[in-house]
Structure formats: C-alpha cells, structure tokens
Design an enzyme around this catalytic site. Sequence first.
Site, PDB file in Angstrom:
ATOM      1  N   LYS A  52       1.978  25.775   2.690  1.00 45.08           N
ATOM      2  CA  LYS A  52       2.723  26.216   1.508  1.00 45.08           C
ATOM      3  C   LYS A  52       3.801  27.230   1.897  1.00 45.08           C
ATOM      4  O   LYS A  52       4.918  27.203   1.375  1.00 45.08           O
ATOM      5  CB  LYS A  52       1.759  26.791   0.454  1.00 45.08           C
ATOM      6  CG  LYS A  52       0.973  25.668  -0.230  1.00 45.08           C
ATOM      7  CD  LYS A  52      -0.261  26.119  -0.986  1.00 45.08           C
ATOM      8  CE  LYS A  52      -1.054  24.888  -1.431  1.00 45.08           C
ATOM      9  NZ  LYS A  52      -2.363  25.204  -2.028  1.00 45.08           N
ATOM     10  N   GLN A  96      -5.495  30.422  -3.753  1.00 50.53           N
ATOM     11  CA  GLN A  96      -6.063  29.263  -3.063  1.00 50.53           C
ATOM     12  C   GLN A  96      -7.557  29.147  -3.364  1.00 50.53           C
ATOM     13  O   GLN A  96      -8.311  30.094  -3.190  1.00 50.53           O
ATOM     14  CB  GLN A  96      -5.826  29.412  -1.549  1.00 50.53           C
ATOM     15  CG  GLN A  96      -6.247  28.217  -0.731  1.00 50.53           C
ATOM     16  CD  GLN A  96      -5.440  26.959  -1.046  1.00 50.53           C
ATOM     17  OE1 GLN A  96      -4.218  26.982  -1.091  1.00 50.53           O
ATOM     18  NE2 GLN A  96      -6.131  25.856  -1.289  1.00 50.53           N
ATOM     19  N   ASP A 119       0.212  26.255 -10.331  1.00 54.69           N
ATOM     20  CA  ASP A 119      -0.771  25.191 -10.070  1.00 54.69           C
ATOM     21  C   ASP A 119      -1.086  24.424 -11.360  1.00 54.69           C
ATOM     22  O   ASP A 119      -1.719  23.374 -11.330  1.00 54.69           O
ATOM     23  CB  ASP A 119      -2.084  25.808  -9.544  1.00 54.69           C
ATOM     24  CG  ASP A 119      -2.233  25.634  -8.041  1.00 54.69           C
ATOM     25  OD1 ASP A 119      -1.651  24.682  -7.501  1.00 54.69           O
ATOM     26  OD2 ASP A 119      -2.962  26.446  -7.429  1.00 54.69           O
TER      27      ASP A 119
END
Length: 285
Positions: A52, A96, A119
């Site tokens: 990322k 994460q 997300d």
Amino acid sequence: MAKLIDGKAVSAKVKAEVRAEADALKEKGIEIGLAVVIVGNNQASRVYVNNKKKACEEVGFTSFEYALPEETTEEELVDLVKKLNADDKVNGILVQLPLPKQINETAVINTIVPEKDVDAFHPENVGHIMIGDYSFLPCTPAGVMELIADTGIDPAGKNCVVIGRSNIVGKPMAMLLLHKNGTVTICHSKTADLKKKCAEADILVAAVGKAGFVTADMVKEGAVVIDVGMNRNAEGKLCGDVAFDECAEKAGFITPVPGGVGPMTIAMLMKNTLTAAKLANGIEV
Ligand code: NAP
C-alpha cells in the site's frame, strides 16, 4: 482455453488515472495523504502495508505509517484513529486487519470518520453501498467489477454466483453485481447443491479462503471466473480458491493468483483516497 484477465495491467491503468488526477490537484495546492496503521507482527499484514505504501508513491500520495506493538490496547488505537480523524493532512485512514485479539475490530472501524474510511468498512459506508449511492467503493469487490468490465461482459441479466458472504468481500460483491443488474446468488458453507449452483454461473466469484475449492465441474463452459482467494498451498506458494489449470480449460475468462484481484484491491484503495481528498476539498466526484 480461457483468456487470462490481467489484474496487473488493469490496476496499472486505474493507478495511472489516479496519478493524473492527483497531479492536477497538486498543482492546485492539494496534497493527498493516506494513513496506514499496522498493529503487531503479522507477516502477511506487513506485506500488504508495504504494498500500500508503494502504491501511494506510485500515485503521488503521501503515506503516513503507524506501526504499533502487538500489546497495543484498544484505547490506544482508538486514540490514534481519533487523532488521524482530526488531521487535515490525512485524507484516508486504513487500519490493517486482523488486529490482535485484545482489540475489538468493530470498535476501531466505527471510530474512523466515514469521510476518511477508504476501506468502506464503516456501517455508514456499508449502508451507502447497499442503497447504491456510494462514493467509497468496497476495494476488493470494486476491483473485481473492473476486472469483469475488462472482459467486455456485462453482468446485466447474467447468472452471477458469489461463493462467500463476508462483510468485506462476499456481501458487497453481491451488491455491486446486483447494482449492475446481475441475477445474484450468494453461496456459503450451509448452501445445498453448491456445485450445481456454481455450474450455472455465467460469472463466478470465489471468495472462500480454501485452496483448490473451485474445480472444473463447478465451472460453466465459457464462464467468467474470478478468484479472490489468497491462500498458501502445501509448498507455501500463494494460490487462490480456484483449481486454475483445470478451470482454465472450461472458463471463457479467468483471473490468475497472483496477478489478478490482489493488485486491483490496492488500486481501488488509491481511488478511494483520491475520492476522499476531493470530497474534503469540495470537489465533485
Ligand atoms: P472469510 O471471512 O473467512 O469468509 C469466507 C466465506 O467462505 C464465508 O462466507 C464462508 O461461509 C465461506 N465458506 C467457507 N468454507 C466454505 C465451504 N466449504 N463451502 C461454501 N462456502 C464456504 O474470508 P474473506 O475475508 O471473505 O476472504 C475470502 C478469501 O479472499 C481469503 O482467501 C482472503 O485471503 C481473500 N481476500 C483477498 C483479497 C484480495 O485483495 N485479493 C481481499 C480480501 C480477501 P460461512 O459464512 O457460512 O462460514
């Protein structure tokens, strides 16, 4: 023999589009920032976070990494998220997953303000996806939709089967296919006649988490087969949910693992972060 759907090429195209928009915003003095938070020592998470960060560099975003120790408390993590919520340099916040067991993931996700939830896991954004009026795309399913679009096949009126009903892949995947007028069946571990249902699919999306789960007898001749799975086989090699060689004999289009859905997830995350920056600056998306 199926045509390979090249996730690396499609993701490169998406990232190039994001880069062009980010460069144009930079000329107007708008810098885009993504905060990535990782807790603990999960090796797979470390790889994802590094990918990322690399993608941020590719598209011209600033990435802010917060690596917290395994013993971090929920309160400490929530405090960090609140700080990032208030930080103008941060357009997107990504925590994460999975998190260490002492931390309630839902509590953390729900702390991220929906405007920075790149997300698209916050219940408010999930609701938008359900209704179909969303700005943030659920990254993996949105990446799958780009791959399906790349085949030139329109899901409208097609039998679409999604194997898996998780909140991050299966359910939003089904919604996006439904929004494109597919006739969608969601299969899961309690589904009866799963093989038969899959064998009727014009578009089959596997998000199970079991290597070799989808076999050739579950694939309709000429179908689009999308493999979301990311598993390790007995030799420790990365593989998907689809028994690739045998299914490629029957499918019309198929994604490889690696090089299929994985790169798309990250590209769509970049797209969401761009969207967040545009919205924060009053620019229409
Ligand atoms: P998950 O939360 O574990 O969900 C798996 C789903 O598969 C569940 O709905 C489960 O059904 C279903 N399932 C399990 N065994 C089954 C069986 N024997 N028959 C039918 N259905 C079965 O996993 P996830 O987070 O959705 O992820 C799925 C896979 O995608 C994993 O390999 C993950 O690593 C991968 N993934 C890849 C990306 C990417 O970027 N490529 C992103 C996210 C996830 P029940 O609900 O009935 O238990």
